[in-house]
Each structure stands twice: as structure tokens, then as C-alpha cells.
Design a protein around this motif. Structure first.
Motif: not given
Length: 556
Positions: A162-164, A245, A249, A251-252, A408, A411-412, A416
Motif C-alpha cells: 500500500i505504501f508503494g 489507497a 497509487n 495498488y489500485n 506515505y 513517497r507520493f 498525494f
């Protein structure tokens, strides 16, 4: 000034009344993010003694319980959600003695105490992981999720964090990958190992023995993974949902059917429930992060008093603005898939943009808008979770990159900005340094625009949002139908949301105008209820709703 005259738990403890095992059903739970609630020792970080000092605020609000985000020993890579010792308090928050005083004082004030159960993963510094990574044949070698590399040295599958990036981190000691759904410093426990389950349940007993009343279970659907390590399938672009998320991201991009929400979890949750049932009235609320099947997972996890008492999904924590239509859709869908289950609804928490900003931006009267949507939430079937500062109308803080603490967001950035914007310190006193949170520079800035919303600026002002929350929670408690009754929706148009709550022969009609223009609903035969402070009027066979108005009546 902060009230420090809390009671001594030994000298002044009050015997609790007979335990109500059903206390959680319809309860109003107030979430405390301890780093940002109240600093008592001038180091810029909130602590347990600070929480004790501010418990009267929560009791005066009318809450039934508090949920405290993690305060356990931690290297703070994820600010407490990376636990290195489940049985110790991190020194920045205080001591075990402080926590015992907190429990006693909360109970004296009539508040239940729930704590964050972060058991899907630990810190990499936890002694379990230190031993597990030391070799492939030590006693805890199988306590975490380890896997060999693919033949070309890449991770064993396509699972994402989730955090990349990949959910796998290479470990040079074991020459294997370990799984981490979040930061690499947060390795996932292997719940397929019965010894892990036993160890986790021992921790649950430890805190129940200390007197806590229950748990908020972090990432409850992440406990198990598929042992086959199959690749998750891709989602088409129009199937991607940014509930769990942020949209930026990747993750989606996956349908997470193999790395979480596994059927094996049901049996473990039944074991957990059996442990909680050994105590007078322990309860748990689970956080379900699943953008494709959230309500279905909530239904399974709360089914027929076999597993946890309640769960929440991200339906009302997502970016999409609340509307009359989606409230009805979500609650009716939940009633369909979880007729014997129970939900806990929240609009904000420590992980999402505050709803005053997420939904309220552009509303011509933000305070009135926040009043009506909070009244709607507290009238729905289910329990309610209020995040600290929500009762003040705090907006999302817009922080500079150099002020960010959240990995988080870093990172984005900048698409985000992470979770720090909803975690800034609570504001108690407009004129005090740092809003009365601390005498030292806080770990996150106090936004200047929050100072006008401080507790001392709203307290006693009957038009304020704070007094609205106090008034409406009291109104909710006066009518047990709100806490335990069934719900049935009334057909409406536009921004009008209407439903009935029924318990036995008592039926309350609830009507809300979520919009900024007047609205009318044709509905007759109700005796108006007072005490909620919301504006509306019955004229003939119509309910006339001003902008952001609400009507409550007892049906004949």
C-alpha cells in the motif's frame, strides 16, 4: 488551563455497574491520535497523561468510548503502527502506570477504553522478527511470510505494498523475500502458523487483563495470505476504486484476492471472539480495507455474533462526496449482505483527508453542512466513530513538504500529500501558544486557521459545531431507537435523505436536506421531536427543510 485534577485509580476508583455485553451496539466512539491530542510534558508530542487531562472534554461530548491509536513501544517508522513490543508503552507516550490511571479515570467518567490492535504485522525490530530473519531453521523461522525468489531473482509474485512498490523485501540473512503490506520495516506475520495465532491472542489477553474494554483491529482483513502465492489479477481501468489507497497509487490496479480478505481469516476471528468472550464485555471493531468487496467482508466478519462485534469499510472514508443516494445504497447493501452483522460508520480518521475538506469544500455554509451530515451519520443504523477535532470542524491542513513526517506522503508527494494533514495537533485555546496543545514546538504544525475553531472558542456557543455534537449525541441517547433500531428508507429526490428507525413499537422518522437549497418532502402523520437543534418545519402534509436542515418525528 488543562485540568490535571484527575482521580487516583487506587483511592477513588468507582465500582462499575453490571457489565453490558451489548454496550458497543450503537455506541459513539471517539478516536484519539495520541501524538496530537495533548502534550503534558513539553516535548511537542502528545502523551497518555495529556489524554487523561482531556478526558472530561470527551465525557462532556457524550461519547460512550474512546479508541486510542497505538502507544506501544515502536521505532515510529509508521508512528506507532510498527510495534516492537506489544506489552510496553513507548517512552514518548508515558508508562504502563500512566495507562492504568487512564483506564481508571476513563471508567470513572463513564467511558469505555478501546486500543488499537495492530497484529497483522510488527516492526522489523520486534524480537520475533529479529529471530525469524536470523536463519531458516530457528524456532520462529515460520512466524513471518517468507518466500524464495523467482528464478530470475525477482520477488515471488506481483503483490504490491500500500505504501508503494513491491510487497516483498529481500533479506540477505535468509536469502529470501519477506512480505510487507505496508513499509518494508513492517513485516507481515504468518497467521497460517498456529503459534503466531496463540502469541497474538496472548497479547489480547494481556491488555484485557489490564482493563481495556476492547480493540480497534487495524487492517483486520490482512491477516492471511494465499499460501500458493498466486499473482493478483489486474483490474480494468474502469474497475479501479480509490477507497483503500489514493488514486495515484498502483495498488489500485490489482484485484487483491490472494494477498488479503482470505477465507482462512474467519476461523481465526472466531478464536479471537472466544478469547474476548472470556471477559465481561469486551468488544472489537475491525478496519476492513478492501475496495472491491468491503461490505461483503464486513458482513462475514460480523456475522451472527461469531466473530468481531462490528467493522467499518471505507465507503464513507473515500473521496466521493456523501449524498442522499449513496447513503441509501451503502446502508441498504449492507443490510442485504449483513442482515445479522453490525457496522461502525465514520467520516474521518487518522488515515484520510478530513471530511470538512474532502466533502465540505465549496459548501456556502460549512458549519451548517457539517451539522447536517453529522446528524445523518449519528442517526444511521450502526455505531459511530468520531475522530478528534471533527467536533470542531477542523479542516485538512495544507503542509509544506519540509513539514511532512508521514512516509506515505513523502513517497507520493505532491499528488498525494499523505496523512499528516489530518493529524495536526488538537486546538484547545485560541490564545495559548500552539493552541494549548503544547508549550514546545509540536511534531506537526498547528494551522493558523484552526485556532479560531479551538474548543474555548466554541464552548457555550449554542450555534457552534461543538455544541451541536454535544446536543445531538444527547438527543441520540434519549431515543434508544437510534442506537439499536432497524432502518428503512423513504423514497426521496435530490439532496433529501429520509428513513425511519424502528425498535419495537417506537418509530422515528429522520429527514435531512444535505443540500444548500431549500427542499420539501411530502410526509405526514409525525409528532415532531425536539432537543436536536436542527431546523425544519411540518406544514400540512409536507416537511419543509431549509438548506442543511433536518426533521425528526415520532410516527403515529
Amino acid at each position: 488551563m488543562v485540568n490535571t485534577a484527575f482521580q487516583n485509580p487506587i483511592e477513588d476508583a468507582v465500582l462499575a455497574p453490571a457489565a453490558d455485553r451489548d454496550w458497543w451496539r450503537g455506541a459513539v466512539i471517539y478516536q484519539i491520535y495520541p501524538r496530537s491530542y495533548q502534550d503534558s510534558n513539553g516535548d511537542g508530542v502528545g502523551d497518555l497523561v495529556g489524554i487523561i487531562q482531556r478526558l472530561p472534554h470527551i465525557a462532556d461530548l457524550g461519547a460512550d468510548a474512546i479508541w486510542i491509536s497505538p502507544f506501544f513501544k515502536s521505532p515510529m517508522k509508521d508512528f506507532g503502527y510498527d510495534i516492537s513490543d506489544y506489552r510496553e508503552i513507548d517512552p514518548i507516550f508515558g508508562t504502563l502506570s500512566d495507562f492504568e490511571i487512564l483506564i481508571a479515570e476513563a471508567h470513572r467518567l463513564g467511558l469505555k477504553v478501546m486500543i488499537d490492535g495492530v497484529i497483522s504485522h510488527t516492526s522489523e525490530l520486534h524480537e520475533w522478527f529479529v529471530e525469524s530473519r536470523s536463519s531458516r531453521d530457528n524456532p520462529k523461522a515460520d512466524w513471518y511470510v517468507w518466500a524464495d525468489a523467482s528464478p530470475d531473482g525477482t520477488p515471488p509474485n506481483n503483490w504490491l505494498s500500500i505504501f508503494g512498490g513491491s510487497a516483498w523485501r529481500w533479506d540477505t540473512r535468509r536469502m529470501q523475500y519477506y512480505m510487507h503490506n505496508f513499509l518494508p520495516e513492517q513485516p507481515d506475520l504468518n497467521f497460517h502458523n498456529p503459534e503466531v495465532q496463540d502469541a497474538v491472542l496472548d497479547i489480547v489477553r494481556f491488555w484485557l487483563d489490564k482493563g481495556v474494554d476492547g480493540f480497534r483491529l487495524d487492517t483486520i482483513n490482512f491477516y492471511f495470505h494465499s499460501q500458493g502465492l498466486e499473482n493478483n489479477p489486474a483490474l480494468a481501468a474502469d474497475e479501479r476504486n480509490a477507497q483503500t489507497a489514493p488514486a495515484v497509487n498502483p495498488y489500485n490496479f490489482q484485484d487483491h484476492i490472494f494477498d488479503k480478505s482470505r477465507p482462512e481469516n474467519l476461523l481465526f476471528l472466531e478464536r479471537l471472539r472466544q478469547v474476548m468472550d472470556e471477559y465481561p464485555a469486551a468488544a472489537a471493531v475491525g478496519e476492513v480495507g478492501d475496495s472491491q468487496r468491503g461490505l461483503e467482508v464486513v458482513a462475514a466478519y460480523t456475522e451472527a455474533d461469531k466473530r468481531v462485534q462490528m467493522c467499518y469499510a471505507f465507503d464513507f472514508l473515500a473521496p466521493d462526496k456523501i449524498s442522499a443516494g449513496n447513503v441509501r445504497t451503502v446502508l441498504e447493501q449492507f443490510g442485504h449482505v449483513a442482515s445479522s452483522g453490525w457496522a461502525c460508520w465514520a467520516f474521518s480518521n487518522h488515515d484520510v483527508v478530513r471530511h470538512a475538506t474532502r466533502w465540505g469544500a465549496g459548501e456556502p455554509d460549512l458549519t451548517a453542512y457539517l451539522k447536517v451530515i453529522s446528524a445523518a451519520m449519528m442517526s444511521m443504523r450502526g455505531s459511530v466513530c468520531i475522530y478528534q477535532g471533527e467536533e470542531l470542524g477542523l479542516t485538512e491542513a495544507d503542509l509544506a513538504l519540509e513539514d511532512l513526517q508521514d512516509p506515505y506522503g513523502i513517497r507520493f508527494w505532491p499528488e498525494f500529500k499523505g496523512r499528516d494533514g489530518c493529524r495536526t495537533p488538537m486546538v484547545w485555546d485560541r490564545m495559548a501558544i500552539y493552541g494549548g496543545f503544547s508549550t514546545a514546538k509540536p511534531w506537526l504544525p498547528v494551522p493558523s486557521e484552526h485556532l479560531a475553531l479551538a474548543v474555548n472558542m466554541q464552548q457555550g456557543d449554542e450555534q457552534s459545531l461543538l455544541e451541536h455534537y454535544r446536543r445531538f449525541i444527547a438527543f441520540r441517547k434519549q431515543h434508544p431507537t437510534f442506537t439499536k433500531g432497524d432502518i428503512n428508507f423513504i423514497d426521496t429526490e435530490g439532496d433529501v435523505l429520509a428513513f425511519t428507525r424502528r425498535a419495537g413499537n417506537d418509530q422515528v422518522v429522520c429527514v435531512f436536506n444535505l443540500g444548500s437549497a431549500p427542499a420539501t418532502l411530502k410526509f405526514a402523520g409525525t409528532e415532531p421531536l425536539t432537543g436536536h437543534g436542527m431546523e425544519a418545519a411540518a406544514v400540512g402534509g409536507n416537511i419543509e427543510l431549509p438548506p442543511y436542515g433536518a426533521w425528526f418525528g415520532r410516527a403515529g
